[in-house]
Design a protein around this motif. Structure first.
Motif, mmCIF file in Angstrom:
data_model
loop_
_atom_site.group_PDB
_atom_site.id
_atom_site.type_symbol
_atom_site.label_atom_id
_atom_site.label_comp_id
_atom_site.label_asym_id
_atom_site.label_seq_id
_atom_site.Cartn_x
_atom_site.Cartn_y
_atom_site.Cartn_z
ATOM 1 N N ALA A 45 34.582 14.033 84.586
ATOM 2 C CA ALA A 45 34.921 12.662 84.959
ATOM 3 C C ALA A 45 35.870 12.082 83.919
ATOM 4 O O ALA A 45 35.846 12.464 82.759
ATOM 5 N N VAL A 46 36.696 11.138 84.374
ATOM 6 C CA VAL A 46 37.617 10.424 83.496
ATOM 7 C C VAL A 46 37.524 8.946 83.847
ATOM 8 O O VAL A 46 37.544 8.586 85.023
ATOM 9 N N GLY A 67 40.277 0.392 79.867
ATOM 10 C CA GLY A 67 41.237 -0.669 79.640
ATOM 11 C C GLY A 67 41.918 -0.570 78.297
ATOM 12 O O GLY A 67 43.042 -1.000 78.135
ATOM 13 N N HIS A 68 41.234 0.012 77.313
ATOM 14 C CA HIS A 68 41.865 0.200 76.008
ATOM 15 C C HIS A 68 41.689 1.606 75.469
ATOM 16 O O HIS A 68 42.200 1.938 74.417
ATOM 17 N N GLU A 69 40.966 2.448 76.211
ATOM 18 C CA GLU A 69 40.825 3.845 75.830
ATOM 19 C C GLU A 69 40.387 4.651 77.050
ATOM 20 O O GLU A 69 39.971 4.088 78.062
ATOM 21 N N TRP A 70 40.504 5.952 76.949
ATOM 22 C CA TRP A 70 40.052 6.844 78.010
ATOM 23 C C TRP A 70 38.751 7.504 77.580
ATOM 24 O O TRP A 70 38.600 7.895 76.427
ATOM 25 N N ARG A 71 37.826 7.618 78.507
ATOM 26 C CA ARG A 71 36.574 8.334 78.258
ATOM 27 C C ARG A 71 36.533 9.522 79.207
ATOM 28 O O ARG A 71 36.734 9.373 80.413
ATOM 29 N N VAL A 72 36.260 10.692 78.642
ATOM 30 C CA VAL A 72 36.281 11.926 79.414
ATOM 31 C C VAL A 72 34.940 12.631 79.249
ATOM 32 O O VAL A 72 34.430 12.743 78.136
#
Length: 149
Positions: A20-21, A25-30
């Motif tokens: 999942a990605v 809004g200020h960073e990406w979480r993977v």
């Protein structure tokens, strides 16, 4: 999509699948397969994620790079460096072309040079010594514009 995590580690698999990605809004979480707890997550902190070129929609990447054109760049030491005028695709990493009071400044898009690359607004950097010409630094300090060539 299968990706490789580098540098490899002895205690985890080098290859994993992106599950999942999320854009906060200020960073990406993977989320990756095999990264199921805090210790596993800490083991991949700072890793580079490598994907197969065939698995990436290059039109999406090019559109994201195009959105950088015209954005201001602010450096921690030198202040306003100018505005992004282009992106150079290089073998090791892409490079921001910035025009401003120091003339043209080429900033590698790497963690050591770019502090914040938000979705909108200014790009914040901490560029290395030598990326701004000494003559351009002296002209800017004297209140003069970049030299014309």
């Amino acid at each position: 999509m299968e990706v490789a995590l580098t540098p490899p580690a002895l205690t985890r698999n080098r290859f994993c699948t992106v599950l999942a990605v999320a854009d906060t809004g200020h960073e990406w979480r993977v989320s990756f397969s095999g990264i199921d707890d805090l210790d596993a997550a800490e083991s991949v902190r700072g890793c580079t994620v490598l994907a197969h070129a065939d698995d990436i929609e290059l039109s999406d990447l090019e559109a994201a790079w195009d959105e950088l054109i015209g954005r201001p760049v602010i450096d921690a030491r030198y202040g306003a460096l100018g505005t992004v005028t282009g992106i150079i695709e290089a073998p090791a990493n892409d490079v921001l072309q910035v025009e401003g009071p120091y003339g043209e400044v080429l900033i590698p898009l790497i963690e050591q040079a770019v502090d914040k690359l938000p979705a909108e607004g200014p790009i914040y950097t901490h560029i290395m010594d030598g990326l701004i010409d000494a003559d351009a630094l002296a002209r800017a300090a004297a209140g003069e514009g970049p030299a014309c060539s």
